[in-house]
Design an enzyme around this catalytic site. Sequence first.
Site, mmCIF file in Angstrom:
data_model
loop_
_atom_site.group_PDB
_atom_site.id
_atom_site.type_symbol
_atom_site.label_atom_id
_atom_site.label_comp_id
_atom_site.label_asym_id
_atom_site.label_seq_id
_atom_site.Cartn_x
_atom_site.Cartn_y
_atom_site.Cartn_z
ATOM 1 N N TYR A 54 0.810 -1.175 0.082
ATOM 2 C CA TYR A 54 -0.084 -0.104 -0.063
ATOM 3 C C TYR A 54 0.838 1.291 0.029
ATOM 4 O O TYR A 54 0.481 2.328 -0.699
ATOM 5 C CB TYR A 54 -1.035 0.081 1.170
ATOM 6 C CG TYR A 54 -2.118 -1.082 0.888
ATOM 7 C CD1 TYR A 54 -3.010 -0.933 -0.224
ATOM 8 C CD2 TYR A 54 -2.184 -2.534 1.603
ATOM 9 C CE1 TYR A 54 -3.752 -1.995 -0.530
ATOM 10 C CE2 TYR A 54 -2.901 -3.449 1.150
ATOM 11 C CZ TYR A 54 -3.827 -3.176 0.246
ATOM 12 O OH TYR A 54 -4.872 -4.206 -0.230
ATOM 13 N N HIS A 107 -14.399 0.661 0.206
ATOM 14 C CA HIS A 107 -13.404 -0.407 0.367
ATOM 15 C C HIS A 107 -12.243 0.433 1.226
ATOM 16 O O HIS A 107 -11.166 -0.201 1.005
ATOM 17 C CB HIS A 107 -13.091 -0.982 -0.838
ATOM 18 C CG HIS A 107 -13.832 -1.987 -1.409
ATOM 19 N ND1 HIS A 107 -14.050 -2.500 -2.598
ATOM 20 C CD2 HIS A 107 -15.026 -2.547 -0.738
ATOM 21 C CE1 HIS A 107 -15.232 -3.407 -2.760
ATOM 22 N NE2 HIS A 107 -15.693 -3.457 -1.736
ATOM 23 N N CYS A 134 -0.735 5.610 15.826
ATOM 24 C CA CYS A 134 -1.808 6.366 15.896
ATOM 25 C C CYS A 134 -1.398 7.643 16.637
ATOM 26 O O CYS A 134 -1.082 7.883 17.797
ATOM 27 C CB CYS A 134 -3.000 5.668 16.588
ATOM 28 S SG CYS A 134 -4.247 6.695 16.706
ATOM 29 N N ALA A 216 -14.995 5.315 -20.000
ATOM 30 C CA ALA A 216 -15.820 6.436 -18.836
ATOM 31 C C ALA A 216 -15.485 7.765 -19.314
ATOM 32 O O ALA A 216 -16.501 8.729 -19.110
ATOM 33 C CB ALA A 216 -15.229 6.180 -17.424
HETATM 34 P P1 OAD Z 1 -12.244 -4.551 -11.840
HETATM 35 O O1 OAD Z 1 -11.157 -4.715 -12.160
HETATM 36 O O2 OAD Z 1 -13.009 -5.836 -11.241
HETATM 37 O O3 OAD Z 1 -13.282 -4.096 -12.840
HETATM 38 C C1 OAD Z 1 -13.177 -2.962 -13.757
HETATM 39 C C2 OAD Z 1 -14.159 -2.713 -14.588
HETATM 40 O O4 OAD Z 1 -14.145 -1.683 -15.356
HETATM 41 C C3 OAD Z 1 -14.308 -3.853 -15.799
HETATM 42 O O5 OAD Z 1 -15.822 -4.272 -15.855
HETATM 43 C C4 OAD Z 1 -13.782 -3.233 -17.189
HETATM 44 O O6 OAD Z 1 -14.554 -3.598 -18.296
HETATM 45 C C5 OAD Z 1 -14.068 -1.608 -16.737
HETATM 46 N N1 OAD Z 1 -13.349 -0.930 -17.552
HETATM 47 C C6 OAD Z 1 -12.117 -0.826 -17.691
HETATM 48 N N2 OAD Z 1 -11.639 0.273 -18.156
HETATM 49 C C7 OAD Z 1 -12.827 1.344 -18.515
HETATM 50 C C8 OAD Z 1 -12.886 2.366 -19.018
HETATM 51 N N3 OAD Z 1 -11.752 3.182 -19.419
HETATM 52 N N4 OAD Z 1 -14.072 3.024 -18.998
HETATM 53 C C9 OAD Z 1 -15.008 2.220 -18.211
HETATM 54 N N5 OAD Z 1 -14.979 1.285 -17.877
HETATM 55 C C10 OAD Z 1 -13.772 0.429 -18.006
HETATM 56 O O7 OAD Z 1 -12.594 -3.576 -10.589
HETATM 57 P P2 OAD Z 1 -13.781 -3.297 -9.608
HETATM 58 O O8 OAD Z 1 -15.092 -3.939 -10.078
HETATM 59 O O9 OAD Z 1 -13.611 -1.744 -8.943
HETATM 60 O O10 OAD Z 1 -11.363 -4.543 -3.641
HETATM 61 O O11 OAD Z 1 -13.403 -4.508 -8.665
HETATM 62 C C11 OAD Z 1 -14.148 -4.456 -7.133
HETATM 63 C C12 OAD Z 1 -13.098 -4.542 -6.039
HETATM 64 O O12 OAD Z 1 -12.382 -5.736 -6.468
HETATM 65 C C13 OAD Z 1 -11.959 -3.609 -5.767
HETATM 66 O O13 OAD Z 1 -12.638 -2.460 -5.253
HETATM 67 C C14 OAD Z 1 -10.875 -4.346 -4.947
HETATM 68 C C15 OAD Z 1 -10.872 -5.446 -6.056
HETATM 69 O O14 OAD Z 1 -10.437 -6.695 -5.432
HETATM 70 C C16 OAD Z 1 -10.423 -4.409 -2.684
HETATM 71 O O15 OAD Z 1 -9.263 -4.380 -2.974
HETATM 72 C C17 OAD Z 1 -10.960 -4.736 -1.321
#
Ligand code: OAD
Length: 228
Positions: A54, A107, A134, A216
């Site tokens: 991180y 998250h 802390c 996006a």
């Molecule tokens: P993902 O990596 O699972 O999904 C990203 C999504 O964004 C996919 O559906 C892509 O098609 C889409 N994408 C990529 N580029 C894009 C663009 N330029 N415009 C629009 N869409 C685009 O990420 P999350 O769904 O955010 O949690 O993942 C959920 C959680 O899983 C995260 O918060 C993280 C991870 O493990 C933790 O770390 C706790």
Amino acid sequence: MRKRLVVLTGAGISAESGLRTFRGNDGMWEHENIEDVCTPDALRRDPKRVKDFYNFLRKGLPEHQPNAAHIALAKLEERLGDKFLLITQNVDDLHERGGSKNVLHMHGDLMKLRCTHAGHEFEFRGEETMDTRCPICGSPVRPDIVFFGEVPLYMEEIQDALRNCDEFAYIGTSSVVYPAAGFKSFAKSCGAKVTCLNLEVPENDPYTDVVIEGKATEVVPKWAEAFE
Ligand code: OAD
């Protein structure tokens, strides 16, 4: 009367700012094992490894700038006021730097640490070491990140907002990680219209009413400007 809108964002909204998404081609979880850096067990087993991961992400963030999609959501917040709620699964600070004032980081937040004794949260921009303490109670700390197996933050507030919104939009998320993946079905069951803005579109998703396919930075500003 103005409609109530709840927006959920995921890693896809920050992709065009140069941040890796988690899944798919070259995603973060292709380079790192979740079990090494994103579980309570990893933190117990090898806290330095987790903190270093991180630290690395935090250090890199200033190189990335908010894009047109982040900025469009900030303008939407300005226009809709308390009829708008932004929830993000992202731990980056691009929504805030794009001008958003009220963001629920369900998250966690890379720019914060949390103490392991009393849960005090505090802003942190440097490098966390094993000696970081802390500032409020002197206890050991950890990244303010919700690891797999932990309960996401703000769930009550989020459920209330979903129950009472007219529209729920999810942007740039693969919708595979729960509970966020379940927000669309919950909002729909409470009567909201559900809109998806994503690069790849869900197939035959019974909970999504409108799908807007594209990057996006291209689709979010147009959709946000047209939202009434
Ligand atoms: P993902 O990596 O699972 O999904 C990203 C999504 O964004 C996919 O559906 C892509 O098609 C889409 N994408 C990529 N580029 C894009 C663009 N330029 N415009 C629009 N869409 C685009 O990420 P999350 O769904 O955010 O949690 O993942 C959920 C959680 O899983 C995260 O918060 C993280 C991870 O493990 C933790 O770390 C706790």
